[in-house]
Design a protein around this motif. Structure first.
Motif, PDB file in Angstrom:
ATOM      1  N   ILE A  16      13.970  19.387 -27.917  1.00 40.67           N
ATOM      2  CA  ILE A  16      14.232  19.449 -29.360  1.00 40.67           C
ATOM      3  C   ILE A  16      13.372  20.536 -29.990  1.00 40.67           C
ATOM      4  O   ILE A  16      13.864  21.375 -30.759  1.00 40.67           O
ATOM      5  N   HIS A  17      12.100  20.535 -29.674  1.00 40.60           N
ATOM      6  CA  HIS A  17      11.166  21.528 -30.214  1.00 40.60           C
ATOM      7  C   HIS A  17      11.587  22.940 -29.816  1.00 40.60           C
ATOM      8  O   HIS A  17      11.669  23.855 -30.657  1.00 40.60           O
ATOM      9  N   LEU A  68      17.408  11.221 -33.032  1.00 43.20           N
ATOM     10  CA  LEU A  68      17.917  12.194 -33.999  1.00 43.20           C
ATOM     11  C   LEU A  68      19.425  12.031 -34.167  1.00 43.20           C
ATOM     12  O   LEU A  68      19.946  12.109 -35.277  1.00 43.20           O
ATOM     13  N   TRP A  69      20.095  11.816 -33.067  1.00 48.67           N
ATOM     14  CA  TRP A  69      21.546  11.637 -33.118  1.00 48.67           C
ATOM     15  C   TRP A  69      21.919  10.419 -33.957  1.00 48.67           C
ATOM     16  O   TRP A  69      22.839  10.463 -34.778  1.00 48.67           O
ATOM     17  N   ALA A 261       9.373  17.473 -40.432  1.00 50.15           N
ATOM     18  CA  ALA A 261       9.022  16.370 -41.317  1.00 50.15           C
ATOM     19  C   ALA A 261      10.019  15.219 -41.184  1.00 50.15           C
ATOM     20  O   ALA A 261       9.672  14.055 -41.400  1.00 50.15           O
ATOM     21  N   HIS A 262      11.256  15.540 -40.800  1.00 44.59           N
ATOM     22  CA  HIS A 262      12.264  14.506 -40.555  1.00 44.59           C
ATOM     23  C   HIS A 262      12.223  14.013 -39.116  1.00 44.59           C
ATOM     24  O   HIS A 262      12.520  12.847 -38.844  1.00 44.59           O
ATOM     25  N   ILE A 263      11.849  14.897 -38.207  1.00 43.89           N
ATOM     26  CA  ILE A 263      11.897  14.562 -36.784  1.00 43.89           C
ATOM     27  C   ILE A 263      10.751  13.669 -36.349  1.00 43.89           C
ATOM     28  O   ILE A 263      10.957  12.678 -35.629  1.00 43.89           O
ATOM     29  N   THR A 264       9.527  14.005 -36.750  1.00 45.79           N
ATOM     30  CA  THR A 264       8.371  13.270 -36.217  1.00 45.79           C
ATOM     31  C   THR A 264       8.422  11.764 -36.493  1.00 45.79           C
ATOM     32  O   THR A 264       8.076  10.983 -35.588  1.00 45.79           O
ATOM     33  N   ARG A 272       3.223  13.945 -34.031  1.00 49.90           N
ATOM     34  CA  ARG A 272       2.645  14.878 -35.000  1.00 49.90           C
ATOM     35  C   ARG A 272       3.160  16.291 -34.718  1.00 49.90           C
ATOM     36  O   ARG A 272       3.486  16.633 -33.593  1.00 49.90           O
ATOM     37  N   TYR A 273       3.177  17.108 -35.779  1.00 49.79           N
ATOM     38  CA  TYR A 273       3.569  18.505 -35.645  1.00 49.79           C
ATOM     39  C   TYR A 273       2.577  19.368 -36.409  1.00 49.79           C
ATOM     40  O   TYR A 273       2.156  19.020 -37.516  1.00 49.79           O
ATOM     41  N   HIS A 274       2.185  20.482 -35.807  1.00 49.14           N
ATOM     42  CA  HIS A 274       1.324  21.424 -36.516  1.00 49.14           C
ATOM     43  C   HIS A 274       1.646  22.836 -36.048  1.00 49.14           C
ATOM     44  O   HIS A 274       2.134  23.056 -34.935  1.00 49.14           O
TER      45      HIS A 274
END
Length: 281
Positions: A16-17, A68-69, A261-264, A272-274
């Motif tokens: 996904i990333h 996500l799906w 922001a929607h995925i995590t 987390r994402y950064h």
């Protein structure tokens, strides 16, 4: 070593990333009419039916594309919605997720007449699967080493170059080999857009890659990481996914941050994402 087969991991959070980043980059590049040569150094099969025994063995897609799906109708991100629409179009039945497309599919879908796509795959079995995929005439499947292929290909005949480098990193030496390949490529094509995926593992071997590129003299290297869970120094599994983008398109950081922001939250409470610059201009 040619034991790695991505089918065991298809559709996981790292996919996904990686593919969301790939989609955002190529979408921006297509705003100009000038021709692009795309290079995929480790193409894999191209398309992964989720029902295969390999994918079902680990079912990593259940911690990646599956949530996500399920939430696709409730997402509110321009980038993520466009990506999900493309994913829907990859399914034989629009309402059922039965296969996950790999990078050859994501790269081949927006190809224009003037563009070219070079798909390298060294694993004989994986290359055999790739040969069976329906791809546009501009796409060339190459049975060979993708890093060596990229080094030998530059400079390319088209005005622009976009490369995706995502080895399995089964060999520790691959981190340094990627650095050397990127340095060579950027010396030949200064304005190339190069995307590099790397795994986040407790052993921390990815620092060889990061340090090598920091010290390479290459400017404008943007870095993002998606963590599924905090690092566990006693563990062995991949806890996160990293992406580097050299010469990133304008707005990439904002578009990906909005999507993540929607995925995590969908990936779990520890996700987390950064993102930020590894090397600025």
């Amino acid at each position: 070593m040619l034991s790695y087969q991505h089918a065991y991991h298809a559709g996981n959070f790292a996919d996904i990333h990686k593919h969301l980043t790939l989609y955002a980059v190529t979408d921006y590049l297509l705003r100009k009419k000038t021709a692009i040569t795309y290079v995929d150094t480790h193409a894999g099969r191209g398309l992964y039916p989720l029902a295969t025994k390999e994918t079902q063995r680990l079912q990593e897609y259940r911690e990646g594309v599956w949530p996500l799906w399920q939430a696709r109708r409730d997402l509110n991100s321009v980038l993520l919605n466009a990506w999900m629409e493309a994913l829907v179009n990859a399914q034989p039945e629009a309402d059922e997720l039965t296969r996950y497309p790999g990078s050859p599919w994501w790269l081949s879908q927006p190809l224009r007449e003037q563009d070219r796509l070079k798909l390298y795959e060294l694993h004989p079995g994986e290359h055999g699967h790739l040969e069976g995929q329906a791809l546009p005439k501009q796409a060339q499947r190459i049975y060979g080493d993708g890093l060596a292929g990229l080094r030998g290909l530059v400079p390319v005949p088209t005005p622009r170059l976009c490369a995706l480098i995502d080895p399995s990193y089964e060999r520790k030496t691959e981190y340094q080999e990627v650095v050397e390949t990127v340095v060579h490529t950027m010396a030949k094509v200064r304005h190339a857009v190069v995307m590099i995926w790397y795994p986040l593992l407790p052993a921390g071997h990815h620092h060889t890659l990061l340090t090598g590129l920091e010290e390479s003299g290459i400017r404008k290297i943007w870095r993002s990481e998606l963590l599924l869970r905090p690092p566990n120094q006693q563990g062995h599994g991949m806890y996160g996914s990293g992406m580097l983008v050299i010469n990133p398109p304008w707005g990439l950081d904002e578009h990906l941050a909005a999507a993540m922001a929607h995925i995590t939250p969908l990936l779990g409470k520890e996700s987390r994402y950064h993102a930020g610059w590894l090397v600025e201009e």
